[in-house]
Motif scaffolding. Structure first.
Motif, PDB file in Angstrom:
ATOM      1  N   CYS A  81       0.850  -1.186   0.000  1.00 55.42           N
ATOM      2  CA  CYS A  81       0.000   0.000   0.000  1.00 55.42           C
ATOM      3  C   CYS A  81       0.885   1.235   0.000  1.00 55.42           C
ATOM      4  CB  CYS A  81      -0.890  -0.016   1.235  1.00 55.42           C
ATOM      5  SG  CYS A  81      -1.913   1.466   1.427  1.00 55.42           S
ATOM      6  N   HIS A  82       0.759   2.066  -1.026  1.00 55.23           N
ATOM      7  CA  HIS A  82       1.564   3.290  -1.120  1.00 55.23           C
ATOM      8  C   HIS A  82       0.837   4.437  -0.424  1.00 55.23           C
ATOM      9  CE1 HIS A  82       4.513   1.434  -3.765  1.00 55.23           C
ATOM     10  NE2 HIS A  82       3.497   0.900  -4.443  1.00 55.23           N
ATOM     11  N   LEU A  83       0.665   4.281   0.873  1.00 52.81           N
ATOM     12  CA  LEU A  83      -0.062   5.275   1.644  1.00 52.81           C
ATOM     13  C   LEU A  83       0.705   6.593   1.747  1.00 52.81           C
ATOM     14  CD1 LEU A  83      -2.807   5.380   3.059  1.00 52.81           C
ATOM     15  CD2 LEU A  83      -1.716   4.524   5.134  1.00 52.81           C
ATOM     16  N   ASP A  84       1.965   6.565   1.342  1.00 49.50           N
ATOM     17  CA  ASP A  84       2.772   7.794   1.328  1.00 49.50           C
ATOM     18  C   ASP A  84       2.508   8.647   0.094  1.00 49.50           C
ATOM     19  OD1 ASP A  84       4.059   5.584  -0.119  1.00 49.50           O
ATOM     20  OD2 ASP A  84       5.650   7.038  -0.550  1.00 49.50           O
ATOM     21  N   ALA A  85       1.772   8.137  -0.872  1.00 51.35           N
ATOM     22  CA  ALA A  85       1.545   8.847  -2.133  1.00 51.35           C
ATOM     23  C   ALA A  85       0.832  10.170  -1.906  1.00 51.35           C
ATOM     24  CB  ALA A  85       0.740   7.976  -3.093  1.00 51.35           C
ATOM     25  N   SER A  86       1.047  11.093  -2.830  1.00 47.30           N
ATOM     26  CA  SER A  86       0.471  12.432  -2.689  1.00 47.30           C
ATOM     27  C   SER A  86      -1.054  12.407  -2.679  1.00 47.30           C
ATOM     28  CB  SER A  86       0.963  13.333  -3.823  1.00 47.30           C
ATOM     29  OG  SER A  86       0.573  12.809  -5.094  1.00 47.30           O
ATOM     30  N   GLU A  87      -1.652  11.365  -3.249  1.00 49.85           N
ATOM     31  CA  GLU A  87      -3.115  11.254  -3.243  1.00 49.85           C
ATOM     32  C   GLU A  87      -3.686  11.202  -1.821  1.00 49.85           C
ATOM     33  OE1 GLU A  87      -1.953   9.405  -7.225  1.00 49.85           O
ATOM     34  OE2 GLU A  87      -1.080   9.662  -5.232  1.00 49.85           O
ATOM     35  N   PHE A  88      -2.842  10.881  -0.835  1.00 48.69           N
ATOM     36  CA  PHE A  88      -3.302  10.787   0.549  1.00 48.69           C
ATOM     37  C   PHE A  88      -2.835  11.951   1.413  1.00 48.69           C
ATOM     38  CE2 PHE A  88      -3.119   6.289  -0.875  1.00 48.69           C
ATOM     39  CZ  PHE A  88      -4.464   5.965  -0.717  1.00 48.69           C
ATOM     40  N   ASP A  89      -2.244  12.959   0.805  1.00 49.00           N
ATOM     41  CA  ASP A  89      -1.703  14.060   1.602  1.00 49.00           C
ATOM     42  C   ASP A  89      -2.771  14.757   2.442  1.00 49.00           C
ATOM     43  OD1 ASP A  89       0.837  13.584   0.737  1.00 49.00           O
ATOM     44  OD2 ASP A  89       0.935  15.291  -0.649  1.00 49.00           O
ATOM     45  N   ALA A  90      -3.990  14.808   1.939  1.00 52.80           N
ATOM     46  CA  ALA A  90      -5.043  15.545   2.646  1.00 52.80           C
ATOM     47  C   ALA A  90      -5.691  14.754   3.775  1.00 52.80           C
ATOM     48  CB  ALA A  90      -6.126  15.995   1.659  1.00 52.80           C
ATOM     49  N   ASP A  91      -5.595  13.414   3.727  1.00 55.89           N
ATOM     50  CA  ASP A  91      -6.353  12.627   4.711  1.00 55.89           C
ATOM     51  C   ASP A  91      -5.679  11.308   5.077  1.00 55.89           C
ATOM     52  OD1 ASP A  91      -6.712  11.352   2.278  1.00 55.89           O
ATOM     53  OD2 ASP A  91      -8.887  11.169   2.455  1.00 55.89           O
ATOM     54  N   ARG A  92      -4.353  11.258   5.026  1.00 54.15           N
ATOM     55  CA  ARG A  92      -3.626  10.002   5.258  1.00 54.15           C
ATOM     56  C   ARG A  92      -3.987   9.361   6.596  1.00 54.15           C
ATOM     57  NH1 ARG A  92       0.726  11.987   4.033  1.00 54.15           N
ATOM     58  NH2 ARG A  92       0.765  11.208   1.873  1.00 54.15           N
ATOM     59  N   ASP A  93      -3.909  10.119   7.668  1.00 55.89           N
ATOM     60  CA  ASP A  93      -4.186   9.564   8.994  1.00 55.89           C
ATOM     61  C   ASP A  93      -5.631   9.081   9.101  1.00 55.89           C
ATOM     62  OD1 ASP A  93      -1.596  10.183   9.638  1.00 55.89           O
ATOM     63  OD2 ASP A  93      -2.099  11.895  10.920  1.00 55.89           O
ATOM     64  N   GLN A  94      -6.545   9.841   8.527  1.00 57.42           N
ATOM     65  CA  GLN A  94      -7.958   9.465   8.589  1.00 57.42           C
ATOM     66  C   GLN A  94      -8.217   8.176   7.802  1.00 57.42           C
ATOM     67  OE1 GLN A  94      -6.675  12.449   7.998  1.00 57.42           O
ATOM     68  NE2 GLN A  94      -7.988  14.117   8.749  1.00 57.42           N
ATOM     69  N   VAL A  95      -7.573   8.048   6.643  1.00 63.65           N
ATOM     70  CA  VAL A  95      -7.731   6.831   5.844  1.00 63.65           C
ATOM     71  C   VAL A  95      -7.239   5.617   6.623  1.00 63.65           C
ATOM     72  CG1 VAL A  95      -6.844   5.603   3.817  1.00 63.65           C
ATOM     73  CG2 VAL A  95      -7.680   7.936   3.581  1.00 63.65           C
ATOM     74  N   TRP A  96      -6.090   5.749   7.260  1.00 67.42           N
ATOM     75  CA  TRP A  96      -5.547   4.605   7.995  1.00 67.42           C
ATOM     76  C   TRP A  96      -6.431   4.280   9.209  1.00 67.42           C
ATOM     77  CZ3 TRP A  96      -3.870   0.224   8.075  1.00 67.42           C
ATOM     78  CH2 TRP A  96      -3.156  -0.368   9.125  1.00 67.42           C
ATOM     79  N   LEU A  97      -6.944   5.300   9.879  1.00 66.46           N
ATOM     80  CA  LEU A  97      -7.840   5.056  11.001  1.00 66.46           C
ATOM     81  C   LEU A  97      -9.109   4.347  10.540  1.00 66.46           C
ATOM     82  CD1 LEU A  97      -8.360   5.481  14.020  1.00 66.46           C
ATOM     83  CD2 LEU A  97      -9.400   7.683  13.447  1.00 66.46           C
TER      84      LEU A  97
END
Length: 266
Positions: free
Chosen positions: A7-23
């Motif tokens: 999972c490329h959770l570091d990608a820029s597509e997740f910059d706005a909500d990375r922590d929320q997505v993982w939660l």
């Protein structure tokens, strides 16, 4: 247990909500995630985020599609970084060398350079006794050739779409095969057949988020680890298994092939 092994959770597509997505993914039952680096520039951001997330692991390596960005000292820099991490507090979060491999889908003009970097990274994995996370698009036979030359302790062939014969060779070399959103598309007949017929002990689950979206997101949707449970349920339908039974087995497979995952799922 549900583990997103790629999972490329570091990608820029997740910059706005990375922590929320993982939660949200954790609320959906995802117990651990593996974030593979693609260039050296991604090493530190990935490790810094994972330092705040006890159930997140990472892999370090150079992706073949970014080979033109790799400096002459790329292998030495990777080796130095791995040594430093393994002597520090995040040693248990480094689960593999990756994402490494070959990509001949678009071009083979730089094949020799790709192979040299790939085999150099296999040597690093062997030196530090780490598994590898493989990119094999359009190059499975060439990847297998390199793996026979440089025997590592196994790993995962990410987004596998090869033949049964190739799958068996990967198994003989100690590898599991990653399946994700691609198998949810009804027209992906080959991948769905593989998902149905391969021994269950050879399979692990992944999203490759934000890429390879499942069918319910459409071709342009942003994939995320939130969808891993539903992907697992699709695999259950394909194989005719109870969800809990399959998830337990797949989780064991993941921890077997990436042993440090055991430290993240306690």
């Amino acid at each position: 247990m549900l583990i997103d092994t790629h999972c490329h959770l570091d990608a820029s597509e997740f910059d706005a909500d990375r922590d929320q997505v993982w939660l949200q993914a954790q609320h959906e039952g995802v117990r651990a995630v593996v974030i593979p680096a693609v260039t050296q520039a991604t090493f530190q951001p990935i490790m810094q985020w994972c330092a705040q997330q006890p159930q997140a692991g990472f892999a370090l390596g150079w992706h073949p599609m970014y080979i033109d960005q790799a400096p002459e000292q790329a292998l030495q820099q990777l080796s130095d970084t791995v040594a430093q991490v393994l002597s520090g507090p995040q040693a248990h979060q480094l689960v593999a060398i990756g994402e490494i491999g070959l990509d001949f889908f678009i071009t083979q003009d730089n094949a020799a350079k790709q192979i040299a970097l790939f085999e150099g990274q296999l040597q690093i994995a062997k030196q530090f006794e780490l598994p590898v996370i493989l990119h094999v698009r359009g190059a499975i036979d060439s990847v297998l050739k390199s793996l026979r030359k440089h025997r590592v302790q196994g790993g995962i062939a990410h987004a596998f779409n090869g033949s049964m014969q190739q799958a068996n060779i990967f198994a003989q070399l100690g590898f599991k095969l990653g399946f994700g959103g691609a198998m949810t598309w009804p027209r992906a007949l080959k991948i769905r057949q593989l998902a149905a017929e391969l021994p269950l002990e050879q399979l692990v689950l992944e999203t490759d988020a934000p890429d390879i979206p499942p069918v319910w997101l459409g071709h342009q949707g942003r994939n995320s680890p939130v969808h891993l449970k539903r992907i697992a349920e699709e695999l259950c339908l394909i194989r005719g298994l109870e969800t809990s039974q399959l998830i337990e087995m797949i989780g064991k497979n993941s921890k077997q092939v990436l042993p440090n995952l055991g430290h993240l799922c306690t």
